[in-house]
Design a protein around this motif. Structure first.
Motif, PDB file in Angstrom:
ATOM      1  N   ASP A   1       0.807  -1.223   0.000  1.00  0.00           N
ATOM      2  CA  ASP A   1       0.000   0.000   0.000  1.00  0.00           C
ATOM      3  C   ASP A   1       0.841   1.275   0.000  1.00  0.00           C
ATOM      4  O   ASP A   1       0.300   2.370  -0.058  1.00  0.00           O
ATOM      5  N   ASN A   2       2.153   1.129   0.071  1.00  0.00           N
ATOM      6  CA  ASN A   2       3.057   2.271   0.115  1.00  0.00           C
ATOM      7  C   ASN A   2       3.708   2.434  -1.262  1.00  0.00           C
ATOM      8  O   ASN A   2       4.637   1.712  -1.606  1.00  0.00           O
ATOM      9  N   GLN A   3       3.194   3.370  -2.047  1.00  0.00           N
ATOM     10  CA  GLN A   3       3.670   3.557  -3.411  1.00  0.00           C
ATOM     11  C   GLN A   3       5.167   3.845  -3.448  1.00  0.00           C
ATOM     12  O   GLN A   3       5.887   3.323  -4.295  1.00  0.00           O
ATOM     13  N   GLN A   4       5.666   4.679  -2.536  1.00  0.00           N
ATOM     14  CA  GLN A   4       7.092   5.001  -2.530  1.00  0.00           C
ATOM     15  C   GLN A   4       7.937   3.765  -2.239  1.00  0.00           C
ATOM     16  O   GLN A   4       8.994   3.577  -2.833  1.00  0.00           O
ATOM     17  N   ALA A   5       7.467   2.894  -1.343  1.00  0.00           N
ATOM     18  CA  ALA A   5       8.196   1.662  -1.036  1.00  0.00           C
ATOM     19  C   ALA A   5       8.232   0.749  -2.259  1.00  0.00           C
ATOM     20  O   ALA A   5       9.279   0.163  -2.580  1.00  0.00           O
ATOM     21  N   VAL A   6       7.104   0.638  -2.955  1.00  0.00           N
ATOM     22  CA  VAL A   6       7.058  -0.196  -4.157  1.00  0.00           C
ATOM     23  C   VAL A   6       7.976   0.376  -5.232  1.00  0.00           C
ATOM     24  O   VAL A   6       8.723  -0.363  -5.884  1.00  0.00           O
ATOM     25  N   GLU A   7       7.964   1.691  -5.396  1.00  0.00           N
ATOM     26  CA  GLU A   7       8.850   2.319  -6.379  1.00  0.00           C
ATOM     27  C   GLU A   7      10.320   2.103  -6.013  1.00  0.00           C
ATOM     28  O   GLU A   7      11.166   1.889  -6.891  1.00  0.00           O
TER      29      GLU A   7
ATOM     30  N   LYS B   1      15.499  -3.409  -7.933  1.00  0.00           N
ATOM     31  CA  LYS B   1      15.471  -4.597  -8.786  1.00  0.00           C
ATOM     32  C   LYS B   1      15.684  -4.239 -10.265  1.00  0.00           C
ATOM     33  O   LYS B   1      15.976  -5.114 -11.065  1.00  0.00           O
ATOM     34  N   GLN B   2      15.538  -2.967 -10.598  1.00  0.00           N
ATOM     35  CA  GLN B   2      15.606  -2.495 -11.983  1.00  0.00           C
ATOM     36  C   GLN B   2      14.509  -3.174 -12.820  1.00  0.00           C
ATOM     37  O   GLN B   2      14.742  -3.665 -13.920  1.00  0.00           O
ATOM     38  N   ARG B   3      13.311  -3.209 -12.245  1.00  0.00           N
ATOM     39  CA  ARG B   3      12.159  -3.871 -12.870  1.00  0.00           C
ATOM     40  C   ARG B   3      11.154  -2.811 -13.296  1.00  0.00           C
ATOM     41  O   ARG B   3      10.784  -1.945 -12.506  1.00  0.00           O
ATOM     42  N   PRO B   4      10.657  -2.883 -14.528  1.00  0.00           N
ATOM     43  CA  PRO B   4       9.646  -1.916 -14.955  1.00  0.00           C
ATOM     44  C   PRO B   4       8.308  -2.152 -14.252  1.00  0.00           C
ATOM     45  O   PRO B   4       7.906  -3.298 -14.055  1.00  0.00           O
ATOM     46  N   VAL B   5       7.646  -1.084 -13.892  1.00  0.00           N
ATOM     47  CA  VAL B   5       6.368  -1.165 -13.180  1.00  0.00           C
ATOM     48  C   VAL B   5       5.317  -1.886 -14.024  1.00  0.00           C
ATOM     49  O   VAL B   5       4.418  -2.526 -13.491  1.00  0.00           O
TER      50      VAL B   5
ATOM     51  N   TRP C   1       0.632   0.474  -9.428  1.00  0.00           N
ATOM     52  CA  TRP C   1       2.015   0.165  -9.062  1.00  0.00           C
ATOM     53  C   TRP C   1       2.151  -1.311  -8.658  1.00  0.00           C
ATOM     54  O   TRP C   1       3.246  -1.832  -8.591  1.00  0.00           O
ATOM     55  N   LEU C   2       1.022  -1.994  -8.419  1.00  0.00           N
ATOM     56  CA  LEU C   2       1.038  -3.433  -8.141  1.00  0.00           C
ATOM     57  C   LEU C   2       0.678  -4.255  -9.379  1.00  0.00           C
ATOM     58  O   LEU C   2       1.275  -5.298  -9.626  1.00  0.00           O
TER      59      LEU C   2
ATOM     60  N   THR D   1       8.947 -10.384  -4.716  1.00  0.00           N
ATOM     61  CA  THR D   1       9.627 -10.588  -5.991  1.00  0.00           C
ATOM     62  C   THR D   1      11.004 -11.156  -5.692  1.00  0.00           C
ATOM     63  O   THR D   1      11.571 -10.896  -4.629  1.00  0.00           O
ATOM     64  N   SER D   2      11.523 -11.942  -6.594  1.00  0.00           N
ATOM     65  CA  SER D   2      12.810 -12.593  -6.344  1.00  0.00           C
ATOM     66  C   SER D   2      13.905 -11.567  -6.121  1.00  0.00           C
ATOM     67  O   SER D   2      13.913 -10.490  -6.720  1.00  0.00           O
ATOM     68  N   ALA D   3      14.838 -11.921  -5.254  1.00  0.00           N
ATOM     69  CA  ALA D   3      15.941 -11.018  -4.896  1.00  0.00           C
ATOM     70  C   ALA D   3      17.046 -11.133  -5.939  1.00  0.00           C
ATOM     71  O   ALA D   3      17.972 -11.935  -5.820  1.00  0.00           O
ATOM     72  N   ASN D   4      16.904 -10.350  -6.974  1.00  0.00           N
ATOM     73  CA  ASN D   4      17.903 -10.266  -8.025  1.00  0.00           C
ATOM     74  C   ASN D   4      17.619  -9.026  -8.861  1.00  0.00           C
ATOM     75  O   ASN D   4      16.517  -8.488  -8.815  1.00  0.00           O
ATOM     76  N   LEU D   5      18.624  -8.624  -9.606  1.00  0.00           N
ATOM     77  CA  LEU D   5      18.390  -7.589 -10.591  1.00  0.00           C
ATOM     78  C   LEU D   5      17.657  -8.254 -11.748  1.00  0.00           C
ATOM     79  O   LEU D   5      17.917  -9.427 -12.059  1.00  0.00           O
ATOM     80  N   THR D   6      16.750  -7.556 -12.401  1.00  0.00           N
ATOM     81  CA  THR D   6      15.978  -8.127 -13.486  1.00  0.00           C
ATOM     82  C   THR D   6      16.913  -8.761 -14.511  1.00  0.00           C
ATOM     83  O   THR D   6      17.890  -8.150 -14.938  1.00  0.00           O
ATOM     84  N   GLY D   7      16.602 -10.014 -14.838  1.00  0.00           N
ATOM     85  CA  GLY D   7      17.392 -10.744 -15.827  1.00  0.00           C
ATOM     86  C   GLY D   7      18.616 -11.448 -15.280  1.00  0.00           C
ATOM     87  O   GLY D   7      19.281 -12.187 -16.003  1.00  0.00           O
ATOM     88  N   GLN D   8      18.926 -11.240 -14.009  1.00  0.00           N
ATOM     89  CA  GLN D   8      20.101 -11.864 -13.389  1.00  0.00           C
ATOM     90  C   GLN D   8      19.658 -13.035 -12.508  1.00  0.00           C
ATOM     91  O   GLN D   8      18.517 -13.102 -12.091  1.00  0.00           O
TER      92      GLN D   8
END
Length: 187
Positions: free
Chosen positions: A35-41, A47-51, A103-104, A135-142
């Motif tokens: 519920d916290n938009q800033q936390a999700v952002e 993670k370098q993940r697109p919303v 954002w979710l 979400t998995s603990a990695n940079l996107t694609g790694q």
């Protein structure tokens, strides 16, 4: 950044809008208050993940997910499959409630949700009184990090709290299925 073994520290991090790293059924996850938009952002930036891709919510029980899911749209004939798979490592993509934030859900009108059987995550969700973004603990694609030390090297102080507790023992991340059709997105 703090090492923690106490639930109150993790809850404090979540309530302050921090991202936490925690164990799930198979991999370490990055999570925050949905519920916290800033936390999700913040989580998406780490993670370098697109919303647009959307996120998974992980909960202690289905009741915690009702705010985010349009339960009335779930067909009666699909409910047995869904609810008999929980708690467990099956994530279901369900119709999103009208007020579920973009954002979710990202570009979708659905939301991916799971009721976990992992004791650490269950305790977190019980104390927080709601689900966590998961979400998995990695940079996107790694590759996903497989240890707390690896996580600390990769994320350093970008993550507010590291929960150093064992993974659940599964060898693969959760299966993801469409609740409406049963189609498997990730097996």
């Amino acid at each position: 950044m703090s090492d923690l073994s106490t639930l109150p520290t993790a809850i404090s991090c979540l309530e302050q809008g921090d991202v936490i790293l925690y164990p799930t059924e198979a991999v370490y996850g990055l999570g925050c208050d949905p519920d916290n938009q800033q936390a999700v952002e913040k989580l998406l930036a780490i993670k370098q993940r697109p919303v647009e891709k959307g996120l998974i919510l992980i909960a202690d029980n289905y009741g915690q997910l009702l705010k985010y899911v349009d339960d009335a749209k779930l067909p009666m004939d699909k409910r047995a499959d869904i609810f008999s798979s929980w708690p467990g490592a099956i994530t279901w993509v369900m119709p999103a409630a009208k007020n579920t934030p973009k954002w979710l859900t990202g570009q979708f009108d659905t939301i991916a949700v799971r009721v976990t059987n992992h004791p650490s995550v269950k305790r977190l969700c019980q104390q927080l009184g709601k689900p966590l973004v998961s979400t998995s603990a990695n940079l996107t694609g790694q590759p996903t990090v497989t240890s707390i030390d690896q996580a600390k090297q990769q994320f350093e102080d970008k993550v507010g709290c590291y929960i150093d507790e064992p993974l659940g023992g599964n060898t693969q991340p959760s299966t993801i299925k469409d609740a409406m059709t049963g189609k498997v997105f990730r097996g």
